[in-house]
Design an enzyme around this catalytic site. Structure first.
Site, PDB file in Angstrom:
ATOM      1  CE  LYS A 111      54.588 -41.774 107.333  1.00  0.00           C
ATOM      2  NZ  LYS A 111      53.586 -41.966 108.183  1.00  0.00           N
ATOM      3  CE  LYS A 192      51.222 -44.227 101.088  1.00  0.00           C
ATOM      4  NZ  LYS A 192      51.351 -44.911 102.074  1.00  0.00           N
ATOM      5  CE  LYS A 195      45.061 -40.459 107.415  1.00  0.00           C
ATOM      6  NZ  LYS A 195      45.495 -41.137 108.606  1.00  0.00           N
TER       7      LYS A 195
HETATM    8  P1  AMP Z   1      46.899 -44.141 107.550  1.00  0.00           P
HETATM    9  O1  AMP Z   1      46.301 -43.072 106.886  1.00  0.00           O
HETATM   10  O2  AMP Z   1      48.233 -44.417 107.243  1.00  0.00           O
HETATM   11  O3  AMP Z   1      46.389 -44.145 109.093  1.00  0.00           O
HETATM   12  O4  AMP Z   1      46.065 -45.260 106.914  1.00  0.00           O
HETATM   13  C1  AMP Z   1      44.901 -45.931 107.209  1.00  0.00           C
HETATM   14  C2  AMP Z   1      44.294 -47.239 106.082  1.00  0.00           C
HETATM   15  O5  AMP Z   1      44.223 -46.754 104.773  1.00  0.00           O
HETATM   16  C3  AMP Z   1      45.589 -48.008 106.245  1.00  0.00           C
HETATM   17  O6  AMP Z   1      44.900 -49.455 106.107  1.00  0.00           O
HETATM   18  C4  AMP Z   1      46.258 -47.943 105.012  1.00  0.00           C
HETATM   19  O7  AMP Z   1      46.715 -49.060 104.145  1.00  0.00           O
HETATM   20  C5  AMP Z   1      45.092 -47.307 103.855  1.00  0.00           C
HETATM   21  N1  AMP Z   1      45.545 -46.202 103.059  1.00  0.00           N
HETATM   22  C6  AMP Z   1      46.240 -45.170 103.040  1.00  0.00           C
HETATM   23  N2  AMP Z   1      46.335 -44.893 101.839  1.00  0.00           N
HETATM   24  C7  AMP Z   1      46.112 -45.445 100.867  1.00  0.00           C
HETATM   25  C8  AMP Z   1      45.951 -45.213  99.331  1.00  0.00           C
HETATM   26  N3  AMP Z   1      46.414 -44.565  98.833  1.00  0.00           N
HETATM   27  N4  AMP Z   1      45.252 -46.583  98.827  1.00  0.00           N
HETATM   28  C9  AMP Z   1      44.398 -47.176  99.626  1.00  0.00           C
HETATM   29  N5  AMP Z   1      44.570 -47.569 100.835  1.00  0.00           N
HETATM   30  C10 AMP Z   1      45.183 -46.465 101.897  1.00  0.00           C
END
Ligand code: AMP
Ligand code: TRP
Length: 326
Positions: A111, A192, A195
């Site tokens: 990031k 991956k 968002k």
């Molecule tokens: P975040 O969007 O970073 O707040 O992530 C929220 C949750 O979603 C966390 O537990 C991440 O590990 C999971 N997560 C985010 N992106 C992925 C992805 N591409 N595949 C699987 N899990 C994800």
């Protein structure tokens, strides 16, 4: 009863990676454990946020938690900034965290790379995450694969604190699914699903309508072959779609492969879109009902009251051990 804690940031739109990697597990866990599910808005402001949008997204994520099936009678749902102990413990843990440890965090490197001005908060973010987890004396943290390194830090900090000051903090275990823990981007299976990616065809959002899902799946990168076969190395695009299919349907990738033998990608993709739409349709309907009901804020307020009690207890013990006047 085991204690579970997890959090999701209210930044951007939640996508099926968040859902399959993390949030879907939350629903299963609420029947077996004492669960705390948090909307981590303090984490979101490590990068610039528009205040009005942040407020709206915070409510959106909370509503989605409930829409996927988290039941406020079984689990505690709350917003991080409503519990001051998170920021307080984070400071104390920062004073136990080494600069080198945070410098090695791959998410921070990803990031910050190429950026001139990123906040110190982005750097210390994993310590705040450790505070979230340790405040609740957490046993299990359901997360996607990308959070594994942060979880390691939380474990190290708990052990370090306990060694230095006495055994107060429980050492948490990550819970990372076998399939679904790393959903890759539809437009580039080497990255991956995220968002923050610029291309909206990178991901399927939980609030996408059926047509959009169909289009995004139809456009998803595959390869020049026509065989529906699970082979992440040579067929990363198809394999990622198969993982998504498998997590939504509960079937093994082998079952899916044999179903589409000789049928090419068209039929497979069409069915996959339908499968996703069926589940998202249910979530979206519940989401609209919850939104119309106007009950989410009250649920969050009650959740925060409960979370504060648990968090305060740990914080008091930590303060006492560290030599603060309590
Ligand atoms: P975040 O969007 O970073 O707040 O992530 C929220 C949750 O979603 C966390 O537990 C991440 O590990 C999971 N997560 C985010 N992106 C992925 C992805 N591409 N595949 C699987 N899990 C994800
Ligand atoms: N860092 C996590 C993410 O970006 C979100 C998060 C913050 C979290 N605090 C947490 C996850 C505590 C689990 C436990 O996905």
């Amino acid at each position: 009863m085991k204690r579970v804690f997890s959090g999701v940031q209210p930044s951007g739109e939640l996508h099926i990676g968040n859902y399959l990697g993390a949030i879907r597990q939350f629903v299963q866990l609420q029947d077996q454990a004492d669960c705390f599910f948090c909307v981590v808005n303090l984490h979101a402001v490590t990068v610039p946020q528009d205040p009005a949008v942040l407020r709206q997204k915070t409510l959106e994520v909370a509503t989605l938690y409930l829409a996927v099936g988290i039941d406020p009678l079984k689990a505690t749902v709350f917003v991080q900034s409503e519990v001051p102990a998170h920021a307080e413990l984070a400071w104390m843990l920062q004073c136990l965290t080494y600069y080198g440890e945070l410098s090695r965090m791959t998410q921070f490197k990803d990031k910050s790379i190429g950026k001139q001005n990123f906040s110190v908060g982005l750097f210390t973010y994993p310590t705040l995450m450790a505070a979230d987890i340790l405040l609740y004396q957490t046993d299990i943290v359901p997360v996607g694969q990308d959070q594994k390194q942060h979880l390691e830090l939380a474990r190290d900090l708990a052990q370090r604190f306990n060694q230095r000051y006495g055994p107060i903090l429980r050492v948490p275990e990550p819970m990372i699914g076998e399939v679904g823990a790393k959903i890759m981007a539809l437009d580039d299976p080497g990255k991956k699903m995220s968002k923050s990616a610029d291309n909206i065809n990178n991901r399927i959002n939980l609030m996408d309508d059926a047509k959009t899902v169909q289009k995004k799946i139809a456009r998803a990168v595959t390869d020049s072959g026509n065989e529906v076969r699970y082979d992440p190395e040579y067929k990363p695009g198809v394999s990622n779609l198969m993982s998504i299919y498998s997590t939504f349907s509960g079937e093994s990738v082998a079952t899916i492969a044999s179903r589409y033998t000789g049928q090419g990608y068209g039929a497979f993709k069409g069915d996959l879109a339908e499968l996703i739409n069926r589940e998202l349709g249910v979530i979206q309907k519940r989401y609209q009902e919850l939104k119309a009901s106007g009950t989410v804020e009250e649920i969050l307020s009650q959740g925060a009251t409960k979370a504060r009690q648990v968090a305060e207890e740990t914080l008091q013990q930590v303060k006492e051990k560290m030599g603060f006047i309590v």
